[in-house]
Structures are given as structure tokens and as C-alpha cells.
Design an enzyme around this catalytic site. Structure first.
Site, PDB file in Angstrom:
ATOM      1  N   ASP A 151      -2.954   3.204   0.918  1.00 16.14           N
ATOM      2  CA  ASP A 151      -4.142   3.043   0.257  1.00 16.14           C
ATOM      3  C   ASP A 151      -4.097   1.748  -0.432  1.00 16.14           C
ATOM      4  O   ASP A 151      -3.376   1.394  -1.447  1.00 16.14           O
ATOM      5  CB  ASP A 151      -4.616   4.221  -0.421  1.00 16.14           C
ATOM      6  N   HIS A 152      -5.253   0.858  -0.275  1.00 16.14           N
ATOM      7  CA  HIS A 152      -5.562  -0.259  -1.046  1.00 16.14           C
ATOM      8  C   HIS A 152      -4.209  -1.243  -1.491  1.00 16.14           C
ATOM      9  O   HIS A 152      -3.956  -1.402  -2.775  1.00 16.14           O
ATOM     10  CB  HIS A 152      -6.081   0.194  -2.516  1.00 16.14           C
TER      11      HIS A 152
HETATM   12  P1  13P Z   1     -12.176   8.628  -5.812  1.00 12.77           P
HETATM   13  O1  13P Z   1     -10.934   8.299  -6.719  1.00 12.77           O
HETATM   14  O2  13P Z   1     -13.228   8.366  -6.531  1.00 12.77           O
HETATM   15  O3  13P Z   1     -12.038   9.903  -5.209  1.00 12.77           O
HETATM   16  O4  13P Z   1     -11.918   7.489  -4.729  1.00 12.77           O
HETATM   17  C1  13P Z   1     -10.638   7.844  -3.530  1.00 12.77           C
HETATM   18  C2  13P Z   1     -10.634   6.512  -2.763  1.00 12.77           C
HETATM   19  O5  13P Z   1     -11.715   5.978  -2.527  1.00 12.77           O
HETATM   20  C3  13P Z   1      -9.538   5.959  -2.538  1.00 12.77           C
HETATM   21  O6  13P Z   1      -9.259   4.806  -1.646  1.00 12.77           O
END
Ligand code: 13P
Length: 291
Positions: A82-83
Site C-alpha cells: 500500500d502507498h
Molecule cells: P483508513 O485508515 O482511513 O481506513 O484508510 C485506509 C486506506 O485508505 C489505506 O490505503
């Protein structure tokens, strides 16, 4: 089942109008809980690690554990990075066995975002069944190392969405539409539903139809979640909510069992709390029984 990319599961979700929960984990107890919850609900599921836990355990260890859990499960499981803003780490995760990679070039200018995303797309597609998520516009709040304050958050320009998808070659598209990472500071977050609708409609004119991701799931009311899914969000990210489950359950357990030194029981309590919460998300997203 062997772990799989996000492409096929999200293609079906997009066509059939439900969303697949994509749950960020920082521990193997949480990872096991995601798989158990998905199994109990017969739902396809995505397990996500952001950069810090990925580096803490190492991509190979995470991928090996996820593969082992997934192999024993009767539902499709995808492992997503992620990210990640670091191209080399993205590639390491592909080599280790991750099956969906988010290269986050959202803080770069448009052409640089496309270039860096394209590089990862080429790497992933030549590695086999590995899909890629790219982001356009910036989701506000903090997700691990990527922090954006609300004022700076730029929403995804509708007229650039198709160009971004086509030129970068992404399999999964994350447009910033006003949802935010972390706990919302207002009960009524400004979400641009119309923008999401327009982007989904534009992408629907292309074949294959590119699935759309909703970031920032934590704290959204059930009606908002249903509306976002109804408009075409088919990957739904939840991170902070599970951090709260982890910390709160641990704190409650310790408050009640301070004299007990039985970590297995603590792990069980943490796991069961996660299975229950993840099950609620799966129900809300409409992915129950879709595996
Ligand atoms: P939240 O932490 O708001 O649930 O967001 C999760 C997210 O978008 C991870 O990429």
C-alpha cells in the site's frame, strides 16, 4: 487457494456491483484474522501492508506467511503493497511474491506520476500475475509514511483520469474524491460523489473496465459506504479501524487479565475481535458469498 492478483476479483466486483475489503495489517494475528473472516463470509479479500510493516518484517516473510494462510483458505486472497513511493521497494515486493502493488506517485506532477507508475506496471506485468494500483490526486490524512494535510489535498481531475489510466497502464485506479486516511475530523466529510460517478462512467467506456479504489474507509457511515460502492468503488481500503481494534482489544484484555502471562489467549482475543469487525465490513461492502 494460491494468492492471486487483484485484477480478476476486482473485475467481477466491478461488474456485479459490490466491493472487496482491502484490510491493512501490521501483524500476523491480524493477517490470520482477515483470512478467517473472509473464509467465514465466503468473500474474496485483499490483505495490505503499508511500507513500515513491510520493512519491519521484510517483504519475503510477509509474502510467505500470506501465501501459507491463503493456500489453506477456500477464498481468493490478494497481497497488496500500500502507498509505496519507493520504486525499488515495489520491485522487491513483486520479487517476494506480493500480487498487487500500489505505486503512489500522487504527490508528483502528472507526467512524473505516469512515468513512475508505468515503470512499475511494466515490471509487474513481466513478472506474471501481479496487478498495479495507481493514484491520481492526493488522499488527505496520514497513511504510514505518506502524509498530506487536508488543505493541500487535490482531488482527481475528472478529465485526466482516463489519460492517466491509459498512459500508465494501471490495472486498478485510485482517484482522490475527498475521502481521507485516519479518523475524520468531521461527522460530515466532504466527499465528491459526483466526481466518483463521472470517473467511473468514463472508465466504463473502455475495455477492460478499470476497477476503482476507495481509500480512507475508516469512520465513514454505512450509508456513505453503500453509496460509494453503489457508484462503482470496488476495492475498499480500511486501515485505521483495525489499528483501533488491535490497540483497544489489547488494552481491554490487559486491564482484565493483568496477572495472566498467557500470550496465546491475548492473541485469540485480538484475533476474534478482528474477525468480528472485518466480517461487519465484508457484509457492508456486499462481498459476502462472492467467493
Ligand atoms: P483508513 O485508515 O482511513 O481506513 O484508510 C485506509 C486506506 O485508505 C489505506 O490505503
Amino acid at each position: 487457494m494460491p494468492i492471486s492478483s487483484a485484477s480478476e476479483m476486482l473485475r467481477r466486483a466491478t461488474e456485479e456491483g459490490y466491493a472487496i475489503g482491502a484490510f491493512n495489517v501490521t501483524s500476523f494475528v491480524q493477517m490470520l484474522a482477515v483470512v478467517e473472516a473472509a473464509t467465514a463470509k465466503r468473500a474474496p479479500v485483499i490483505i495490505q501492508t503499508s511500507v513500515t510493516p513491510t520493512l519491519f518484517f521484510g517483504p519475503s516473510t510477509i509474502a510467505a506467511a500470506c501465501r501459507a494462510f491463503a493456500d489453506d483458505a477456500p477464498v481468493p486472497v490478494c497481497l497488496h503493497l500500500d502507498h509505496c513511493t519507493d520504486v525499488e521497494l515495489c520491485k522487491r515486493c513483486v520479487d517476494a511474491g506480493y500480487t498487487n502493488i500500489m505505486i503512489d506517485g500522487s504527490q508528483l506532477d502528472f507526467d512524473c506520476n505516469i512515468a513512475v507508475t508505468r515503470e512499475i506496471v511494466e515490471y509487474c506485468h513481466s513478472a506474471g500475475d501481479v496487478s498495479v494500483e495507481g493514484e491520481l490526486g492526493t488522499v488527505s490524512g496520514v497513511e504510514d509514511q505518506v502524509a498530506v494535510v487536508e488543505d493541500e489535498a487535490a482531488l482527481c481531475p475528472v478529465d485526466k483520469a482516463v489519460e492517466f489510466v491509459e498512459r500508465s497502464g494501471v490495472d486498478v485506479f485510485a482517484p482522490a474524491i475527498g475521502t481521507a486516511h485516519g479518523v475524520y475530523t468531521t461527522p460530515d466529510p466532504k466527499i465528491d460523489f459526483r466526481r466518483l460517478e463521472e470517473i467511473v462512467q468514463l472508465l466504463a467506456r473502455r475495455e477492460p473496465r478499470t476497477p476503482v479504489v476507495i481509500h480512507g474507509g475508516t469512520g465513514l457511515g454505512a450509508d456513505i459506504v453503500r453509496r460509494l460502492v453503489g457508484l462503482g468503488g470496488s476495492k475498499f481500503n480500511v486501515s485505521t479501524d483495525l489499528k483501533h481494534v488491535l490497540i483497544d482489544t489489547t488494552a481491554d484484555y490487559l486491564a482484565q487479565h493483568r496477572e495472566s502471562y498467557n500470550p496465546g489467549k491475548l492473541d485469540s482475543a485480538v484475533k476474534e475481535a478482528h474477525v468480528a469487525r472485518i466480517g461487519e465490513w465484508i457484509e457492508l461492502l456486499g462481498s459476502t458469498g462472492r467467493a
